[in-house]
Design an enzyme around this catalytic site. Sequence first.
Site, PDB file in Angstrom:
ATOM      1  N   THR A  61       0.927  -1.245  -0.029  1.00 38.44           N
ATOM      2  CA  THR A  61      -0.039  -0.066   0.052  1.00 38.44           C
ATOM      3  C   THR A  61       0.759   1.197  -0.183  1.00 38.44           C
ATOM      4  O   THR A  61       2.105   1.140   0.247  1.00 38.44           O
ATOM      5  CB  THR A  61      -0.950  -0.032   1.327  1.00 38.44           C
ATOM      6  OG1 THR A  61      -0.044  -0.127   2.332  1.00 38.44           O
ATOM      7  CG2 THR A  61      -1.784  -1.038   1.168  1.00 38.44           C
ATOM      8  N   HIS A  62       0.273   2.326  -0.500  1.00 38.51           N
ATOM      9  CA  HIS A  62       0.735   3.774  -0.169  1.00 38.51           C
ATOM     10  C   HIS A  62      -0.422   4.486   0.583  1.00 38.51           C
ATOM     11  O   HIS A  62      -1.084   5.173  -0.052  1.00 38.51           O
ATOM     12  CB  HIS A  62       1.050   4.401  -1.729  1.00 38.51           C
ATOM     13  CG  HIS A  62       2.099   3.785  -2.611  1.00 38.51           C
ATOM     14  ND1 HIS A  62       3.291   4.025  -1.833  1.00 38.51           N
ATOM     15  CD2 HIS A  62       2.412   3.318  -3.353  1.00 38.51           C
ATOM     16  CE1 HIS A  62       4.279   3.781  -2.599  1.00 38.51           C
ATOM     17  NE2 HIS A  62       3.650   3.209  -3.662  1.00 38.51           N
ATOM     18  N   ARG A  92       6.477   2.898   2.512  1.00 41.57           N
ATOM     19  CA  ARG A  92       6.688   4.280   3.006  1.00 41.57           C
ATOM     20  C   ARG A  92       7.964   5.081   2.314  1.00 41.57           C
ATOM     21  O   ARG A  92       8.239   6.259   2.577  1.00 41.57           O
ATOM     22  CB  ARG A  92       6.564   4.121   4.400  1.00 41.57           C
ATOM     23  CG  ARG A  92       6.778   5.573   5.057  1.00 41.57           C
ATOM     24  CD  ARG A  92       5.772   6.606   4.584  1.00 41.57           C
ATOM     25  NE  ARG A  92       6.106   7.642   5.364  1.00 41.57           N
ATOM     26  CZ  ARG A  92       7.101   8.618   5.082  1.00 41.57           C
ATOM     27  NH1 ARG A  92       8.172   8.423   4.412  1.00 41.57           N
ATOM     28  NH2 ARG A  92       7.328   9.792   5.887  1.00 41.57           N
ATOM     29  N   LYS A  93       8.837   3.999   2.055  1.00 44.70           N
ATOM     30  CA  LYS A  93      10.147   4.545   1.509  1.00 44.70           C
ATOM     31  C   LYS A  93      10.676   5.686   2.558  1.00 44.70           C
ATOM     32  O   LYS A  93      10.926   6.899   2.091  1.00 44.70           O
ATOM     33  CB  LYS A  93      10.134   5.055   0.320  1.00 44.70           C
ATOM     34  CG  LYS A  93       9.826   4.033  -0.829  1.00 44.70           C
ATOM     35  CD  LYS A  93       9.924   4.533  -2.207  1.00 44.70           C
ATOM     36  CE  LYS A  93       9.644   3.645  -3.431  1.00 44.70           C
ATOM     37  NZ  LYS A  93       8.286   3.302  -3.577  1.00 44.70           N
ATOM     38  N   PHE A  94      10.893   5.249   3.866  1.00 50.06           N
ATOM     39  CA  PHE A  94      11.455   5.950   4.791  1.00 50.06           C
ATOM     40  C   PHE A  94      12.917   6.584   4.337  1.00 50.06           C
ATOM     41  O   PHE A  94      13.710   5.847   3.519  1.00 50.06           O
ATOM     42  CB  PHE A  94      11.663   5.406   6.228  1.00 50.06           C
ATOM     43  CG  PHE A  94      10.191   5.116   6.967  1.00 50.06           C
ATOM     44  CD1 PHE A  94       9.521   6.018   7.683  1.00 50.06           C
ATOM     45  CD2 PHE A  94       9.646   3.785   6.584  1.00 50.06           C
ATOM     46  CE1 PHE A  94       8.484   5.870   8.088  1.00 50.06           C
ATOM     47  CE2 PHE A  94       8.291   3.661   7.181  1.00 50.06           C
ATOM     48  CZ  PHE A  94       7.771   4.647   7.947  1.00 50.06           C
TER      49      PHE A  94
HETATM   50  O1  S5P Z   1      12.079   1.170  -7.756  1.00 49.23           O
HETATM   51  C1  S5P Z   1      10.849   1.088  -7.578  1.00 49.23           C
HETATM   52  C2  S5P Z   1      10.477   0.951  -6.059  1.00 49.23           C
HETATM   53  C3  S5P Z   1       9.008   0.623  -5.899  1.00 49.23           C
HETATM   54  S1  S5P Z   1       8.804   0.130  -4.393  1.00 49.23           S
HETATM   55  N1  S5P Z   1       9.670   1.314  -8.360  1.00 49.23           N
HETATM   56  C4  S5P Z   1       8.304   0.948  -8.238  1.00 49.23           C
HETATM   57  O2  S5P Z   1       7.682   1.184  -9.089  1.00 49.23           O
HETATM   58  N2  S5P Z   1       8.233   0.739  -6.787  1.00 49.23           N
HETATM   59  C5  S5P Z   1       6.581   0.633  -6.483  1.00 49.23           C
HETATM   60  O3  S5P Z   1       6.400  -0.425  -7.343  1.00 49.23           O
HETATM   61  C6  S5P Z   1       5.762   1.859  -7.048  1.00 49.23           C
HETATM   62  O4  S5P Z   1       5.689   2.760  -5.868  1.00 49.23           O
HETATM   63  C7  S5P Z   1       4.401   1.308  -7.325  1.00 49.23           C
HETATM   64  O5  S5P Z   1       3.688   1.073  -6.049  1.00 49.23           O
HETATM   65  C8  S5P Z   1       4.803  -0.187  -7.884  1.00 49.23           C
HETATM   66  C9  S5P Z   1       4.968  -0.302  -9.310  1.00 49.23           C
HETATM   67  O6  S5P Z   1       3.652  -0.041  -9.964  1.00 49.23           O
HETATM   68  P1  S5P Z   1       3.316  -0.596 -11.461  1.00 49.23           P
HETATM   69  O7  S5P Z   1       2.180   0.014 -11.631  1.00 49.23           O
HETATM   70  O8  S5P Z   1       4.216   0.101 -12.480  1.00 49.23           O
HETATM   71  O9  S5P Z   1       3.494  -2.067 -11.542  1.00 49.23           O
END
Ligand code: S5P
Length: 264
Positions: A61-62, A92-94
Amino acid sequence: MQVQEVWGDRWQNCAHPLSHQYMLSAFKKKSAVVLAADFFKTKDISEMINSVGEYITAVKTHVDMIEDFNQESWAEVIDTAKKYDLLIFEDRKFADIGRVSQFQMAGYYDIRSWADIVTSHSISGPDVIDGIAASWDKVERIGGILLLAQMSSRGNLLSENYSKRTIHIGAASPHVLGYIGNGSSAEEISELRNMVGQGKLIWTPGVNLSAEEGVLGQRYGHPGEAIYSGSDGIIVGSGIIHSENPVDAAKNYANASWNALMER
Ligand code: S5P
């Protein structure tokens, strides 16, 4: 087939209890899919979980994207996730100093009380990990941290040396469950796996079965290839939630991840 055979050295070497919970759940569901539930309304998250819950192992989640957040509406999301035995992962990417991160785990959203896993950058140094862990301690819950060792977005600043130093920080902490890697590049995932060894998990966003490029600089690779290169969990948002048929899509991603695990 037994769970140890599926995960091999990872099963023996990953020390964090939640890593075993994850590996066992993936084994039972035949799916290494982490759903990125990027919605704005709590009811949309719950509905999506109710549709695809059997085919995923964790929900990401976000919470700060949510427009109708309150304790009750969020409790419903959590209850729905628990119905399907999902790990609850707040992305959350603290990135702040330890003391501030500790309090950011509490506050309005009270992440520490419901999240099993959170993400953190390592940019501020190792103490961010202890801050997050102290917050879980306070509410007597066990949680795990995924450090961002790579990112999927184009032009990001996480160099190979940064990844290396992040892994160094992570290796020294029992609270670090694993790392986020760049799912769009099999080569980068392999490099990351070589650096990480067998003692931590790697989860990878930036995967999609059809799209080659996402919006606003997101890059995509094939989910099976990501697993094959050393990822243990594929984080999928758009590929499932924006698909015409999310249930079929979730099944397809689950199969792709499971088949790649078997091949690996
Ligand atoms: O480098 C990253 C790290 C994360 S956690 N790139 C990302 O895209 N994410 C997360 O993965 C981003 O916050 C999103 O919720 C998900 C990718 O979503 P999609 O729709 O591109 O599959």
